[in-house]
Design a protein around this motif. Structure first.
Motif, PDB file in Angstrom:
ATOM      1  N   LYS A 165       0.790  -1.185  -0.041  1.00 13.45           N
ATOM      2  CA  LYS A 165       0.058  -0.098   0.010  1.00 13.45           C
ATOM      3  C   LYS A 165       0.901   1.067   0.029  1.00 13.45           C
ATOM      4  O   LYS A 165       0.534   2.243  -0.815  1.00 13.45           O
ATOM      5  CB  LYS A 165      -0.951   0.103   1.328  1.00 13.45           C
ATOM      6  N   ALA A 166       2.031   1.086   0.659  1.00 10.18           N
ATOM      7  CA  ALA A 166       2.989   2.348   0.934  1.00 10.18           C
ATOM      8  C   ALA A 166       3.782   2.650  -0.441  1.00 10.18           C
ATOM      9  O   ALA A 166       4.715   3.344  -0.550  1.00 10.18           O
ATOM     10  CB  ALA A 166       3.528   2.407   2.229  1.00 10.18           C
ATOM     11  N   GLY A 167       3.844   1.486  -1.312  1.00  9.38           N
ATOM     12  CA  GLY A 167       4.695   1.408  -2.333  1.00  9.38           C
ATOM     13  C   GLY A 167       6.163   1.249  -1.786  1.00  9.38           C
ATOM     14  O   GLY A 167       7.184   1.638  -2.611  1.00  9.38           O
ATOM     15  N   ALA A 168       6.365   0.402  -0.714  1.00  9.66           N
ATOM     16  CA  ALA A 168       7.773   0.392  -0.437  1.00  9.66           C
ATOM     17  C   ALA A 168       8.109  -1.092  -0.721  1.00  9.66           C
ATOM     18  O   ALA A 168       7.148  -2.138  -0.640  1.00  9.66           O
ATOM     19  CB  ALA A 168       7.882   0.479   1.329  1.00  9.66           C
ATOM     20  N   ARG A 169       9.272  -1.476  -0.820  1.00 10.73           N
ATOM     21  CA  ARG A 169       9.838  -2.753  -1.072  1.00 10.73           C
ATOM     22  C   ARG A 169      10.151  -3.235   0.416  1.00 10.73           C
ATOM     23  O   ARG A 169      10.756  -2.794   1.408  1.00 10.73           O
ATOM     24  CB  ARG A 169      11.193  -2.677  -1.830  1.00 10.73           C
ATOM     25  N   LEU A 170       9.593  -4.614   0.628  1.00  7.79           N
ATOM     26  CA  LEU A 170       9.665  -5.241   1.891  1.00  7.79           C
ATOM     27  C   LEU A 170      10.537  -6.492   1.941  1.00  7.79           C
ATOM     28  O   LEU A 170      10.754  -7.181   1.011  1.00  7.79           O
ATOM     29  CB  LEU A 170       8.296  -5.941   2.282  1.00  7.79           C
ATOM     30  N   TYR A 171      11.597  -6.351   2.819  1.00  3.16           N
ATOM     31  CA  TYR A 171      12.503  -7.403   2.880  1.00  3.16           C
ATOM     32  C   TYR A 171      12.225  -8.311   4.305  1.00  3.16           C
ATOM     33  O   TYR A 171      12.606  -7.589   5.403  1.00  3.16           O
ATOM     34  CB  TYR A 171      13.913  -6.894   3.107  1.00  3.16           C
ATOM     35  N   ILE A 172      11.985  -9.351   4.322  1.00  2.00           N
ATOM     36  CA  ILE A 172      11.539 -10.375   5.383  1.00  2.00           C
ATOM     37  C   ILE A 172      12.604 -11.604   5.255  1.00  2.00           C
ATOM     38  O   ILE A 172      12.319 -12.311   4.257  1.00  2.00           O
ATOM     39  CB  ILE A 172      10.390 -10.616   6.049  1.00  2.00           C
ATOM     40  N   PRO A 173      13.464 -11.907   6.044  1.00  2.00           N
ATOM     41  CA  PRO A 173      14.325 -13.245   5.872  1.00  2.00           C
ATOM     42  C   PRO A 173      13.509 -14.318   5.670  1.00  2.00           C
ATOM     43  O   PRO A 173      12.516 -14.507   6.429  1.00  2.00           O
ATOM     44  CB  PRO A 173      15.590 -13.170   6.788  1.00  2.00           C
ATOM     45  N   PRO A 174      13.916 -15.482   5.388  1.00  2.00           N
ATOM     46  CA  PRO A 174      13.435 -16.674   5.348  1.00  2.00           C
ATOM     47  C   PRO A 174      13.366 -17.149   6.669  1.00  2.00           C
ATOM     48  O   PRO A 174      14.189 -16.723   7.457  1.00  2.00           O
ATOM     49  CB  PRO A 174      14.346 -17.761   4.361  1.00  2.00           C
ATOM     50  N   LEU A 175      12.507 -18.099   7.429  1.00  2.00           N
ATOM     51  CA  LEU A 175      12.399 -18.523   8.525  1.00  2.00           C
ATOM     52  C   LEU A 175      13.598 -18.778   9.238  1.00  2.00           C
ATOM     53  O   LEU A 175      13.869 -18.471  10.222  1.00  2.00           O
ATOM     54  CB  LEU A 175      11.143 -19.497   8.777  1.00  2.00           C
ATOM     55  N   LYS A 176      14.542 -19.584   8.779  1.00  2.00           N
ATOM     56  CA  LYS A 176      15.774 -19.990   9.366  1.00  2.00           C
ATOM     57  C   LYS A 176      16.664 -19.127   9.665  1.00  2.00           C
ATOM     58  O   LYS A 176      17.493 -19.224  10.421  1.00  2.00           O
ATOM     59  CB  LYS A 176      16.390 -21.161   8.556  1.00  2.00           C
ATOM     60  N   LEU A 177      16.563 -17.758   8.912  1.00  2.00           N
ATOM     61  CA  LEU A 177      17.551 -16.664   9.231  1.00  2.00           C
ATOM     62  C   LEU A 177      16.740 -15.798  10.021  1.00  2.00           C
ATOM     63  O   LEU A 177      17.351 -14.696  10.617  1.00  2.00           O
ATOM     64  CB  LEU A 177      17.754 -15.949   7.882  1.00  2.00           C
ATOM     65  N   CYS A 178      15.507 -16.096  10.503  1.00  2.00           N
ATOM     66  CA  CYS A 178      14.852 -15.207  11.452  1.00  2.00           C
ATOM     67  C   CYS A 178      15.192 -15.540  12.727  1.00  2.00           C
ATOM     68  O   CYS A 178      15.626 -14.550  13.582  1.00  2.00           O
ATOM     69  CB  CYS A 178      13.229 -15.115  11.456  1.00  2.00           C
ATOM     70  N   GLY A 179      15.479 -16.618  13.292  1.00  2.00           N
ATOM     71  CA  GLY A 179      15.489 -17.067  14.569  1.00  2.00           C
ATOM     72  C   GLY A 179      17.128 -16.850  14.766  1.00  2.00           C
ATOM     73  O   GLY A 179      17.894 -16.578  13.775  1.00  2.00           O
ATOM     74  N   ASP A 180      17.785 -16.997  15.952  1.00  2.05           N
ATOM     75  CA  ASP A 180      19.349 -16.901  16.279  1.00  2.05           C
ATOM     76  C   ASP A 180      19.973 -17.855  15.296  1.00  2.05           C
ATOM     77  O   ASP A 180      19.729 -19.066  15.029  1.00  2.05           O
ATOM     78  CB  ASP A 180      19.554 -17.188  17.729  1.00  2.05           C
ATOM     79  N   ASN A 181      20.987 -17.387  14.750  1.00  2.00           N
ATOM     80  CA  ASN A 181      21.762 -18.184  13.931  1.00  2.00           C
ATOM     81  C   ASN A 181      23.273 -17.422  13.997  1.00  2.00           C
ATOM     82  O   ASN A 181      23.183 -16.312  14.288  1.00  2.00           O
ATOM     83  CB  ASN A 181      21.452 -18.239  12.698  1.00  2.00           C
ATOM     84  N   ALA A 182      24.395 -18.012  13.544  1.00  3.31           N
ATOM     85  CA  ALA A 182      25.650 -17.185  13.419  1.00  3.31           C
ATOM     86  C   ALA A 182      26.100 -16.579  12.383  1.00  3.31           C
ATOM     87  O   ALA A 182      26.709 -15.939  12.133  1.00  3.31           O
ATOM     88  CB  ALA A 182      26.676 -18.173  13.810  1.00  3.31           C
ATOM     89  N   ALA A 183      25.174 -17.096  11.156  1.00  2.00           N
ATOM     90  CA  ALA A 183      25.544 -16.760   9.812  1.00  2.00           C
ATOM     91  C   ALA A 183      25.352 -14.895   9.936  1.00  2.00           C
ATOM     92  O   ALA A 183      25.877 -14.405   9.349  1.00  2.00           O
ATOM     93  CB  ALA A 183      24.602 -17.232   8.605  1.00  2.00           C
ATOM     94  N   MET A 184      24.143 -14.534  10.672  1.00  4.30           N
ATOM     95  CA  MET A 184      23.780 -13.290  10.669  1.00  4.30           C
ATOM     96  C   MET A 184      25.113 -12.384  11.209  1.00  4.30           C
ATOM     97  O   MET A 184      25.481 -11.234  10.824  1.00  4.30           O
ATOM     98  CB  MET A 184      22.409 -12.961  11.273  1.00  4.30           C
ATOM     99  N   ILE A 185      25.680 -12.990  12.224  1.00  2.00           N
ATOM    100  CA  ILE A 185      26.874 -12.380  13.172  1.00  2.00           C
ATOM    101  C   ILE A 185      27.799 -12.211  12.099  1.00  2.00           C
ATOM    102  O   ILE A 185      28.588 -11.326  12.446  1.00  2.00           O
ATOM    103  CB  ILE A 185      27.184 -13.231  14.405  1.00  2.00           C
ATOM    104  N   GLY A 186      28.097 -13.456  11.232  1.00  2.00           N
ATOM    105  CA  GLY A 186      29.137 -13.156  10.218  1.00  2.00           C
ATOM    106  C   GLY A 186      28.911 -12.080   9.054  1.00  2.00           C
ATOM    107  O   GLY A 186      30.043 -11.366   8.717  1.00  2.00           O
ATOM    108  N   ALA A 187      27.812 -11.998   8.833  1.00  2.00           N
ATOM    109  CA  ALA A 187      27.207 -10.864   7.748  1.00  2.00           C
ATOM    110  C   ALA A 187      27.581  -9.509   8.317  1.00  2.00           C
ATOM    111  O   ALA A 187      28.287  -8.735   7.638  1.00  2.00           O
ATOM    112  CB  ALA A 187      25.909 -10.903   7.407  1.00  2.00           C
ATOM    113  N   GLN A 188      26.988  -9.409   9.561  1.00  2.00           N
ATOM    114  CA  GLN A 188      27.321  -8.087  10.235  1.00  2.00           C
ATOM    115  C   GLN A 188      28.908  -7.763  10.558  1.00  2.00           C
ATOM    116  O   GLN A 188      29.396  -6.669  10.562  1.00  2.00           O
ATOM    117  CB  GLN A 188      26.495  -7.786  11.457  1.00  2.00           C
TER     118      GLN A 188
END
Ligand code: KG4
Length: 333
Positions: free
Chosen positions: A287-310
């Motif tokens: 509705k707002a004309g914005a692009r939405l980003y939501i990670p797949p379920l396995k990247l939503c919960g705690d994981n170490a890949a996201m720590i490596g990315a940041q």
């Protein structure tokens, strides 16, 4: 650049290997949920001990499955805050020893920055600036991600995190720990208009939120029904509760997006796995004309890949630490 990353802030032990902040070579996650389920919540001492038991094995397995050796590791990244202090210290000390032993840089990473960065793994084209709602078991905040390491919190919960509220509500509904997913499943067949739920209004910052009143309302409703011997429609209660959480999160986030004038919105953290919240954000963003980003379920919960990315972007910004690195139970993003 290959980063070995470590996560141990709560009840997941995880070790990942991530190339250049964007490519996951492996993400080894051990969930302790079964160990804590019998207590209905995380027991900090059990969490710390379990992290110690598995962290070395996870690191060995990460190297084995990728066929890499220790010599291929260019840096070690670790969650150092926020979280359970004993649990964090296991990861921090493991990472320190490994970095020292290998003679490579040590990169401290804030857990919520990691959740935000899960989006970089899922969406290669995503670059700051964008707005991010981080909703996890321990934190709920709306952040202006101006750059990879320049993040400003615009609003946050004044009391419980959204995930905590899901877990407590699930508990009074007799669902197993962690209750977010079972409550999500239960709510599918419910009528979200059946039970009236209070919507919180917080004085001051209109982007701040509160979830403790909602939690108390559900507890009172369930206990009241029990005392009167009334049968509750649990599915509709779960659906009405989830609608109330979503109605707290979505309008505030969309307001922040409007104020910033951004057209990119990301959602991150364990609660971003919720089907209703995902659907409501999909509609609101379209509705707002914005692009939405939501990670797949396995990247939503705690994981170490996201720590490596940041960790990669923290390293690029020169944010490394030495053997003096400590862990912190609470810390600003
Ligand atoms: O991000 P996360 O794994 O841990 C923290 O960093 O805190 O989030 C865990 C939280 C738990 O409260 C869990 O119940 C919730 O995320 N959760 C969900 C769903 N899946 C996990 N909440 C609502 N709906 C779900 N489908």
């Amino acid at each position: 650049m290959i980063i070995l990353s470590v996560e141990s802030s709560c009840d997941e032990t995880a070790v990942a290997l991530v190339r250049d902040g964007r490519e996951v070579l492996t993400d080894q996650v051990f969930s302790q949920a079964d160990l804590h389920a019998v207590y209905g919540g995380v027991v900090p001492e059990i969490a710390s001990r379990s992290h110690i038991e598995v962290i070395y094995q996870l690191a060995d397995r990460a190297l084995a499955v990728t066929g890499l050796s220790r010599a291929d590791i260019d840096a070690v990244a670790v969650t150092y805050a926020p979280g359970l202090i004993g649990a964090l210290l296991v990861g921090v000390n493991f990472a320190k020893s490994l970095a020292f032993g290998l003679g490579v840089p040590l990169i401290p990473v804030h857990h919520i920055r990691g959740h935000i960065a899960a989006n970089y793994l899922a969406f290669p084209e995503l670059e700051p600036p964008f707005l991010c709602l981080a909703i996890s078991g321990g934190n709920t905040l709306i952040a202006d991600v101006r750059d990879y390491t320049d993040i400003r919190v615009l609003g946050s919960t004044r009391d419980d995190a959204a995930g905590e509220c899901f877990d407590k509500t699930a508990r009074v509904l007799g669902l197993p720990y962690p209750g977010g997913k079972p409550l999500d499943d239960l709510s599918q067949s419910g009528d979200d208009t059946k039970y009236h739920m209070p919507l919180s209004h917080v004085e001051g910052n209109p982007l701040d939120m509160s979830f403790s009143g909602l939690k108390t309302a559900v507890i009172n409703l369930v206990h009241g029904a029990e005392q009167r011997g009334e049968e509750l429609d649990r599915a509709s209660l779960a659906a009405s509760f989830t609608k109330a959480v979503s109605d707290s999160l979505v309008p505030r986030t969309m307001e922040a997006l409007r104020e910033l004038g951004y057209d990119k919105l990301a959602v991150a953290g364990g609660v971003a796995a919720n089907s209703r919240i995902r659907r409501d954000f999909t509609q609101a963003a379209s509705k707002a004309g914005a692009r939405l980003y939501i990670p797949p379920l396995k990247l939503c919960g705690d994981n170490a890949a996201m720590i490596g990315a940041q960790g990669y972007y923290e390293y690029m910004a020169g944010h490394t630490a030495g053997a003096e690195l400590n862990a912190f139970a609470t810390l600003e993003v």
